[in-house]
Design a protein around this motif. Structure first.
Motif, PDB file in Angstrom:
ATOM      1  N   GLU A 173     114.570  95.134 121.527  1.00 27.49           N
ATOM      2  CA  GLU A 173     115.110  94.384 122.116  1.00 27.49           C
ATOM      3  C   GLU A 173     114.203  94.463 123.042  1.00 27.49           C
ATOM      4  O   GLU A 173     113.601  93.500 124.188  1.00 27.49           O
ATOM      5  CB  GLU A 173     115.489  94.005 122.913  1.00 27.49           C
ATOM      6  CG  GLU A 173     117.203  93.393 122.331  1.00 27.49           C
ATOM      7  CD  GLU A 173     116.563  92.136 121.619  1.00 27.49           C
ATOM      8  OE1 GLU A 173     116.297  91.361 121.783  1.00 27.49           O
ATOM      9  OE2 GLU A 173     117.253  92.062 119.757  1.00 27.49           O
ATOM     10  N   MET A 174     112.940  95.364 123.653  1.00 26.60           N
ATOM     11  CA  MET A 174     112.093  95.949 124.255  1.00 26.60           C
ATOM     12  C   MET A 174     111.050  95.281 124.082  1.00 26.60           C
ATOM     13  O   MET A 174     110.429  95.071 123.283  1.00 26.60           O
ATOM     14  CB  MET A 174     111.265  97.670 124.207  1.00 26.60           C
ATOM     15  CG  MET A 174     111.032  97.529 125.302  1.00 26.60           C
ATOM     16  SD  MET A 174     110.989  99.548 124.945  1.00 26.60           S
ATOM     17  CE  MET A 174     109.652 100.006 126.732  1.00 26.60           C
ATOM     18  N   ARG A 175     110.520  95.016 125.957  1.00 26.28           N
ATOM     19  CA  ARG A 175     109.287  94.464 125.353  1.00 26.28           C
ATOM     20  C   ARG A 175     108.032  94.605 124.511  1.00 26.28           C
ATOM     21  O   ARG A 175     107.220  93.955 123.930  1.00 26.28           O
ATOM     22  CB  ARG A 175     108.370  93.807 126.927  1.00 26.28           C
ATOM     23  CG  ARG A 175     107.779  92.536 126.722  1.00 26.28           C
ATOM     24  CD  ARG A 175     108.611  90.691 128.584  1.00 26.28           C
ATOM     25  NE  ARG A 175     107.322  90.670 128.592  1.00 26.28           N
ATOM     26  CZ  ARG A 175     107.329  89.887 129.581  1.00 26.28           C
ATOM     27  NH1 ARG A 175     107.628  90.025 130.002  1.00 26.28           N
ATOM     28  NH2 ARG A 175     106.484  88.693 129.127  1.00 26.28           N
ATOM     29  N   HIS A 226     114.155  99.780 140.335  1.00 28.15           N
ATOM     30  CA  HIS A 226     113.424  99.171 138.795  1.00 28.15           C
ATOM     31  C   HIS A 226     112.883 100.275 138.552  1.00 28.15           C
ATOM     32  O   HIS A 226     112.275 101.098 138.387  1.00 28.15           O
ATOM     33  CB  HIS A 226     112.324  98.476 139.054  1.00 28.15           C
ATOM     34  CG  HIS A 226     113.921  96.739 139.403  1.00 28.15           C
ATOM     35  ND1 HIS A 226     113.400  96.272 140.993  1.00 28.15           N
ATOM     36  CD2 HIS A 226     113.977  95.882 138.952  1.00 28.15           C
ATOM     37  CE1 HIS A 226     113.749  95.642 141.432  1.00 28.15           C
ATOM     38  NE2 HIS A 226     114.677  95.069 139.811  1.00 28.15           N
ATOM     39  N   TYR A 227     112.822  99.733 136.967  1.00 32.71           N
ATOM     40  CA  TYR A 227     111.822 100.825 135.945  1.00 32.71           C
ATOM     41  C   TYR A 227     110.771  99.766 135.293  1.00 32.71           C
ATOM     42  O   TYR A 227     111.252  98.749 135.187  1.00 32.71           O
ATOM     43  CB  TYR A 227     112.531 101.646 134.358  1.00 32.71           C
ATOM     44  CG  TYR A 227     114.084 102.220 135.260  1.00 32.71           C
ATOM     45  CD1 TYR A 227     113.426 103.426 135.607  1.00 32.71           C
ATOM     46  CD2 TYR A 227     115.124 102.041 135.104  1.00 32.71           C
ATOM     47  CE1 TYR A 227     114.700 104.772 136.029  1.00 32.71           C
ATOM     48  CE2 TYR A 227     116.062 102.732 136.087  1.00 32.71           C
ATOM     49  CZ  TYR A 227     115.911 104.061 136.392  1.00 32.71           C
ATOM     50  OH  TYR A 227     116.786 104.923 136.285  1.00 32.71           O
ATOM     51  N   PRO A 277     108.305  95.325 132.752  1.00 33.97           N
ATOM     52  CA  PRO A 277     109.712  96.187 133.612  1.00 33.97           C
ATOM     53  C   PRO A 277     110.151  96.291 131.856  1.00 33.97           C
ATOM     54  O   PRO A 277     110.442  95.934 130.620  1.00 33.97           O
ATOM     55  CB  PRO A 277     110.718  94.588 133.621  1.00 33.97           C
ATOM     56  CG  PRO A 277     110.362  93.771 133.259  1.00 33.97           C
ATOM     57  CD  PRO A 277     108.546  93.817 132.481  1.00 33.97           C
ATOM     58  N   GLU A 301     114.659  97.891 130.543  1.00 35.09           N
ATOM     59  CA  GLU A 301     115.932  97.906 130.886  1.00 35.09           C
ATOM     60  C   GLU A 301     116.388  99.302 131.289  1.00 35.09           C
ATOM     61  O   GLU A 301     116.162 100.284 130.705  1.00 35.09           O
ATOM     62  CB  GLU A 301     116.081  97.235 129.801  1.00 35.09           C
ATOM     63  CG  GLU A 301     116.303  95.607 130.084  1.00 35.09           C
ATOM     64  CD  GLU A 301     116.565  95.269 131.507  1.00 35.09           C
ATOM     65  OE1 GLU A 301     117.659  95.403 132.260  1.00 35.09           O
ATOM     66  OE2 GLU A 301     115.111  93.949 131.652  1.00 35.09           O
ATOM     67  N   PRO A 302     117.609  99.303 132.068  1.00 37.07           N
ATOM     68  CA  PRO A 302     117.967 100.682 132.925  1.00 37.07           C
ATOM     69  C   PRO A 302     118.329 101.480 131.334  1.00 37.07           C
ATOM     70  O   PRO A 302     117.840 102.751 130.979  1.00 37.07           O
ATOM     71  CB  PRO A 302     118.609 100.851 133.243  1.00 37.07           C
ATOM     72  CG  PRO A 302     118.815  99.263 134.508  1.00 37.07           C
ATOM     73  CD  PRO A 302     117.443  98.404 133.256  1.00 37.07           C
ATOM     74  N   ASP A 303     119.123 100.213 130.329  1.00 38.95           N
ATOM     75  CA  ASP A 303     119.101 101.269 128.908  1.00 38.95           C
ATOM     76  C   ASP A 303     118.142 102.143 128.012  1.00 38.95           C
ATOM     77  O   ASP A 303     118.594 102.498 127.598  1.00 38.95           O
ATOM     78  CB  ASP A 303     120.416 100.430 128.340  1.00 38.95           C
ATOM     79  CG  ASP A 303     119.884  99.210 128.173  1.00 38.95           C
ATOM     80  OD1 ASP A 303     118.901  98.433 128.672  1.00 38.95           O
ATOM     81  OD2 ASP A 303     120.506  98.494 127.327  1.00 38.95           O
ATOM     82  N   GLU A 304     117.045 101.012 127.923  1.00 41.41           N
ATOM     83  CA  GLU A 304     115.791 101.398 127.628  1.00 41.41           C
ATOM     84  C   GLU A 304     115.150 102.810 127.908  1.00 41.41           C
ATOM     85  O   GLU A 304     114.927 103.848 127.148  1.00 41.41           O
ATOM     86  CB  GLU A 304     114.926 100.079 126.915  1.00 41.41           C
ATOM     87  CG  GLU A 304     115.591  99.273 127.315  1.00 41.41           C
ATOM     88  CD  GLU A 304     114.645  97.624 127.236  1.00 41.41           C
ATOM     89  OE1 GLU A 304     115.074  96.497 126.508  1.00 41.41           O
ATOM     90  OE2 GLU A 304     114.383  97.399 127.944  1.00 41.41           O
ATOM     91  N   TRP A 305     114.957 102.289 129.150  1.00 42.69           N
ATOM     92  CA  TRP A 305     114.706 103.805 130.230  1.00 42.69           C
ATOM     93  C   TRP A 305     115.274 105.296 129.218  1.00 42.69           C
ATOM     94  O   TRP A 305     115.545 105.730 128.911  1.00 42.69           O
ATOM     95  CB  TRP A 305     114.770 103.370 131.506  1.00 42.69           C
ATOM     96  CG  TRP A 305     114.687 105.025 132.675  1.00 42.69           C
ATOM     97  CD1 TRP A 305     115.141 105.895 132.859  1.00 42.69           C
ATOM     98  CD2 TRP A 305     113.082 104.376 132.929  1.00 42.69           C
ATOM     99  NE1 TRP A 305     114.153 106.648 133.049  1.00 42.69           N
ATOM    100  CE2 TRP A 305     112.522 105.756 133.278  1.00 42.69           C
ATOM    101  CE3 TRP A 305     111.921 103.872 132.562  1.00 42.69           C
ATOM    102  CZ2 TRP A 305     111.596 106.518 133.590  1.00 42.69           C
ATOM    103  CZ3 TRP A 305     110.384 104.259 133.123  1.00 42.69           C
ATOM    104  CH2 TRP A 305     110.847 105.457 134.027  1.00 42.69           C
TER     105      TRP A 305
END
Length: 158
Positions: A125-127, A2-3, A139, A141-145
């Motif tokens: 949408e990033m927290r 996880h990221y 957390p 998300e992988p695409d955000e990372w």
DNA sequence: GCCAACGTTGGC
DNA sequence: GCCAACGTTGGC
């Protein structure tokens, strides 16, 4: 795998402090929020990666990447009456607060500021960029990372 | 330093 | 279980 993203105030414990630690490793202690605790206790695994974020500074932003080098275990600073994070409701037989160890993987080539993250449609949408967000561990998300990493080597936001 | 946006506490 | 009071976070 996880990221994550983990916030810290650079005046209190910043990436420079982590870099100076033995093995560039440090317990992420002092978290006193249940949501953040649950993630550290239940979800973070050795080998997970996290962005190191500097909060309460100008400008706030992501400055590096750390690896989770030890999974969740009791935060002993809660047991120490002389520690600023002391919590009398946590005791060693039934610990209330947990922490993980983080190890510096690398610094980013440049600080990716909160301001810049807010301008990216792919990160809307990033927290982190949501209004009123206060979580110190969250957390990613992988695409955000991947989208954030892709910003690292672009020219600095105008 | 201000203050909005939470999260927690405790009286009822 | 409700909710007012209080404390904290963190951008600005």
């Amino acid at each position: 795998m996880h990221y994550w993203l983990m916030k810290s105030e650079p005046d209190v414990f910043g990436i420079d402090h982590l870099a100076e630690r033995p093995r560039q490793t440090e317990p992420w202690d002092g978290v006193r929020n249940y949501q953040a605790r649950n993630m550290m206790r239940d979800q973070m695994q050795v080998g997970d990666l996290a962005f190191f974020y500097h909060s309460n500074t100008k400008p706030p932003g992501i400055v590096g990447i750390v690896e989770i080098s030890r999974a969740g275990y009791p935060d002993h600073t809660a047991f120490d009456p002389n520690d600023p994070h002391y919590d009398p409701k946590s005791d060693p037989d039934n610990p209330r607060w947990f922490m993980v160890d983080v190890t510096l993987q690398r610094r980013l080539a440049r600080k990716i500021t909160l301001d810049e993250l807010k301008t990216r449609p792919e990160l809307a949408e990033m927290r982190l960029v949501q209004k009123g967000n206060r979580l110190s561990v969250m957390p990613v998300e992988p695409d955000e990372w991947q989208a954030i990493l892709a910003l690292e080597n672009k020219s600095v936001f105008p």
